[in-house]
Structure formats: C-alpha cells, structure tokens
Design a protein around this motif. Structure first.
Motif, short mmCIF file in Angstrom:
data_model
loop_
_atom_site.label_atom_id
_atom_site.label_comp_id
_atom_site.label_asym_id
_atom_site.label_seq_id
_atom_site.Cartn_x
_atom_site.Cartn_y
_atom_site.Cartn_z
N ASN A 176 0.80 -1.23 0.00
CA ASN A 176 0.00 0.00 0.00
C ASN A 176 0.83 1.27 0.00
OD1 ASN A 176 -2.40 -1.43 -0.07
ND2 ASN A 176 -2.62 -1.47 2.16
N ILE A 177 2.10 1.20 0.39
CA ILE A 177 2.93 2.40 0.40
C ILE A 177 3.74 2.58 -0.88
CG2 ILE A 177 3.11 2.43 2.92
CD1 ILE A 177 5.98 1.35 2.58
N LYS A 178 3.60 1.67 -1.83
CA LYS A 178 4.37 1.79 -3.08
C LYS A 178 4.03 3.12 -3.77
CE LYS A 178 5.06 -3.13 -3.97
NZ LYS A 178 6.49 -3.10 -3.66
N GLY A 179 5.06 3.84 -4.17
CA GLY A 179 4.88 5.13 -4.83
C GLY A 179 4.89 6.31 -3.89
N MET A 180 4.84 6.07 -2.58
CA MET A 180 4.85 7.17 -1.60
C MET A 180 6.26 7.68 -1.36
SD MET A 180 2.28 6.05 1.45
CE MET A 180 0.56 5.61 1.16
N THR A 181 6.38 8.98 -1.09
CA THR A 181 7.65 9.53 -0.67
C THR A 181 7.95 9.08 0.76
OG1 THR A 181 6.64 11.53 0.21
CG2 THR A 181 7.33 11.59 -2.10
N LEU A 182 9.24 9.14 1.13
CA LEU A 182 9.61 8.76 2.48
C LEU A 182 8.93 9.67 3.51
CD1 LEU A 182 11.23 7.00 4.41
CD2 LEU A 182 13.20 8.53 4.04
N THR A 183 8.79 10.94 3.19
CA THR A 183 8.12 11.87 4.10
C THR A 183 6.70 11.41 4.40
OG1 THR A 183 9.43 13.74 3.30
CG2 THR A 183 7.36 14.26 4.43
N ARG A 184 6.00 10.99 3.37
CA ARG A 184 4.63 10.53 3.58
C ARG A 184 4.61 9.21 4.36
NH1 ARG A 184 0.01 9.36 -1.02
NH2 ARG A 184 -1.62 8.74 0.42
N ILE A 185 5.53 8.32 4.04
CA ILE A 185 5.62 7.04 4.76
C ILE A 185 5.87 7.28 6.25
CG2 ILE A 185 7.00 4.94 5.06
CD1 ILE A 185 7.42 4.96 2.01
N LEU A 186 6.75 8.22 6.55
CA LEU A 186 7.08 8.49 7.95
C LEU A 186 5.87 8.96 8.74
CD1 LEU A 186 10.57 10.22 7.61
CD2 LEU A 186 10.09 7.91 8.44
N GLY A 187 4.89 9.52 8.05
CA GLY A 187 3.67 9.94 8.72
C GLY A 187 2.88 8.79 9.32
N ASN A 188 3.23 7.56 8.94
CA ASN A 188 2.56 6.38 9.49
C ASN A 188 3.13 5.97 10.85
OD1 ASN A 188 0.88 5.97 7.19
ND2 ASN A 188 2.61 5.06 6.12
N TYR A 189 4.23 6.62 11.27
CA TYR A 189 4.91 6.22 12.50
C TYR A 189 4.88 7.36 13.52
CZ TYR A 189 6.80 2.58 9.46
OH TYR A 189 6.93 1.53 8.59
N PRO A 190 4.87 7.01 14.80
CA PRO A 190 5.02 8.03 15.84
C PRO A 190 6.35 8.77 15.65
CG PRO A 190 4.43 5.91 16.81
CD PRO A 190 4.75 5.65 15.38
N GLU A 191 6.39 10.01 16.03
CA GLU A 191 7.56 10.84 15.78
C GLU A 191 8.84 10.23 16.36
OE1 GLU A 191 8.85 15.54 16.04
OE2 GLU A 191 6.80 14.92 16.53
N GLU A 192 8.73 9.58 17.51
CA GLU A 192 9.94 9.04 18.14
C GLU A 192 10.53 7.86 17.38
OE1 GLU A 192 6.37 7.18 20.33
OE2 GLU A 192 6.92 9.13 19.50
N LEU A 193 9.74 7.21 16.51
CA LEU A 193 10.23 6.07 15.73
C LEU A 193 10.82 6.48 14.38
CD1 LEU A 193 7.48 3.32 16.27
CD2 LEU A 193 9.74 3.49 17.35
N ARG A 194 10.53 7.68 13.93
CA ARG A 194 10.91 8.07 12.57
C ARG A 194 12.41 8.06 12.31
NH1 ARG A 194 6.38 12.93 12.12
NH2 ARG A 194 4.60 11.53 12.43
N PRO A 195 13.24 8.51 13.24
CA PRO A 195 14.70 8.41 12.98
C PRO A 195 15.16 6.98 12.77
CG PRO A 195 14.27 9.94 14.78
CD PRO A 195 12.96 9.25 14.49
N ALA A 196 14.59 6.02 13.49
CA ALA A 196 14.98 4.62 13.32
C ALA A 196 14.55 4.10 11.95
CB ALA A 196 14.36 3.76 14.42
N VAL A 197 13.39 4.52 11.48
CA VAL A 197 12.92 4.11 10.15
C VAL A 197 13.81 4.70 9.07
CG1 VAL A 197 10.99 4.20 8.53
CG2 VAL A 197 10.55 3.84 10.97
N VAL A 198 14.15 5.98 9.20
CA VAL A 198 15.03 6.63 8.22
C VAL A 198 16.39 5.94 8.18
CG1 VAL A 198 16.27 8.76 7.65
CG2 VAL A 198 13.88 8.87 8.36
N LYS A 199 16.96 5.66 9.33
CA LYS A 199 18.25 4.97 9.37
C LYS A 199 18.16 3.60 8.72
CE LYS A 199 22.04 3.58 12.43
NZ LYS A 199 22.27 2.33 11.68
N ALA A 200 17.09 2.87 9.01
CA ALA A 200 16.93 1.52 8.45
C ALA A 200 16.86 1.56 6.93
CB ALA A 200 15.69 0.86 9.03
N ILE A 201 16.07 2.48 6.37
CA ILE A 201 15.93 2.51 4.91
C ILE A 201 17.23 2.96 4.25
CG2 ILE A 201 14.90 4.83 4.86
CD1 ILE A 201 14.12 1.92 2.46
#
Length: 207
Positions: free
Chosen positions: A42-67
């Motif tokens: 369901n997230i195919k085609g989304m920008t990373l900024t939009r994807i990050l909106g699916n996560y609580p703010e405190e988790l977003r740095p970990a998601v960015v680092k992982a990708i």
C-alpha cells in the motif's frame, strides 16, 4: 517541430528493486507495526516523508536509518532492455526524466553503482522536490514542465497503482509495466501494458 517526452518512475520500471522493497517494508511492519496487513504494497509510490507519517515521531529516525542502511548495501539491477531503449530516445531527441518518490540519498547510491545512468535523463524529480506523493500528478507535471513538453505529448512509464493513477491524472499517455503487479491489475489504469523495454521503440508506444 513537435517535442515529445518520456517520464519514468524508477523502482519496478528502470530498476528491478520492488521485490526487495516489499521484503524490507514487510520486515519494518514486523518491527514497527502500523496494523496494515498489506503495508508493504500500500505504500508503493509514496515519498519517504509521507511514509514516515505512518509512524510516531519518536520512531521516525529509526525508520530513516533503516531505509538508508538498506539502500546503501542493496544492489540496483537495471531492468532488461532499459539501456537500449534510453539510447534510442537520446538518438531520437526525446526529452527524458525520472520521477521517483526516492530521496537524494538513495539516488546517490544508485548513480554510484551505475555511473553513466544519470546522463540518459534531462531532469530528475526526486521525492524531496514534491509536496504531494503519487497518486497526485505533481511530480509528472513538474517533470513535463522542466523538459518543456506538454504532458499530453509525454509517455509516463509506471508499475505501481498510485504511480499509474498519477500518470493518468497528469494527462500523459500511460505505459504500465507488468513487473510489480499482474497485467490484469494494472490494465484498467494504463493506455498500454508492456512486460519489458526489450525490442521497443518510442513510436511503438505512442499509439
């Protein structure tokens, strides 16, 4: 003389990477559940900024680092027939652009693996250059304007549902690649469906 443009999504169109991203985002859903059982699709085609909106703010740095860690080590295989097709576009004077939800970090990794690849494109619109993700047509409209071609005189090459919708909303002729989804899933959103670029010319696709 009338000008034409070819506007390309990246993953699943030029680069054979969608299955890798599906596995990655499935793993992320396991690590940081959003509750969407089809999250990776369901997230195919989304920008990373939009994807990050699916996560609580405190988790977003970990998601960015992982990708970024994932994209730094992954292989970016070019789809069959892409180099020949892009070369033919250059020879015919067709304006070209990449329109991708990927960020500049990922693009640097890609061009590091394929040093001559960027030279095939007049314009690159990445995810940081748009305010609205696909299915909004903003990226394709920006690319068409940047290469100076009316969207109606452009071909958009896409594989994802949201990308195909964006191409159609831009007013371009949409070529669907049956690489990520089966032909019957994308056919209603495309003017033509192809399996690969092998043996194709721009005139074959103009309809």
């Amino acid at each position: 003389m009338k000008r034409f443009g070819a506007l390309f999504d990246l993953d699943g169109v030029l680069i054979d990477s969608e299955s890798l991203y599906t596995a990655f985002w499935s793993e992320m859903e396991h690590r940081f559940p959003t509750g969407d059982p089809d999250y990776a699709v369901n997230i195919k085609g989304m920008t990373l900024t939009r994807i990050l909106g699916n996560y609580p703010e405190e988790l977003r740095p970990a998601v960015v680092k992982a990708i970024h860690d994932f994209e730094h080590t992954m292989v970016y295989p070019v789809m069959p027939g892409v180099y020949d097709f892009l070369s033919s576009l250059r020879a015919e004077g067709i304006s070209t652009a990449i329109v991708t939800s990927s960020d500049s970090v990922k693009m640097d990794y890609l061009f590091g693996q394929h040093p001559g690849f960027a030279s095939f494109f007049d314009v690159i619109i990445n995810g940081s250059m748009v305010s609205r993700s696909k299915p909004d047509p903003e990226g394709y409209l920006k690319a068409a304007a940047a290469v100076g071609v009316d969207p109606a005189d452009c071909l958009v090459f896409e594989d994802s549902i949201q990308g195909l919708q964006a191409g159609r909303a831009s007013g371009a002729r949409v070529i669907g690649l049956a690489t990520t989804f089966p032909r019957e899933r994308i056919e209603p959103l495309a003017d033509m469906v192809i399996k690969s670029f092998e043996g194709l010319s721009f005139s074959d696709l103009m309809g």
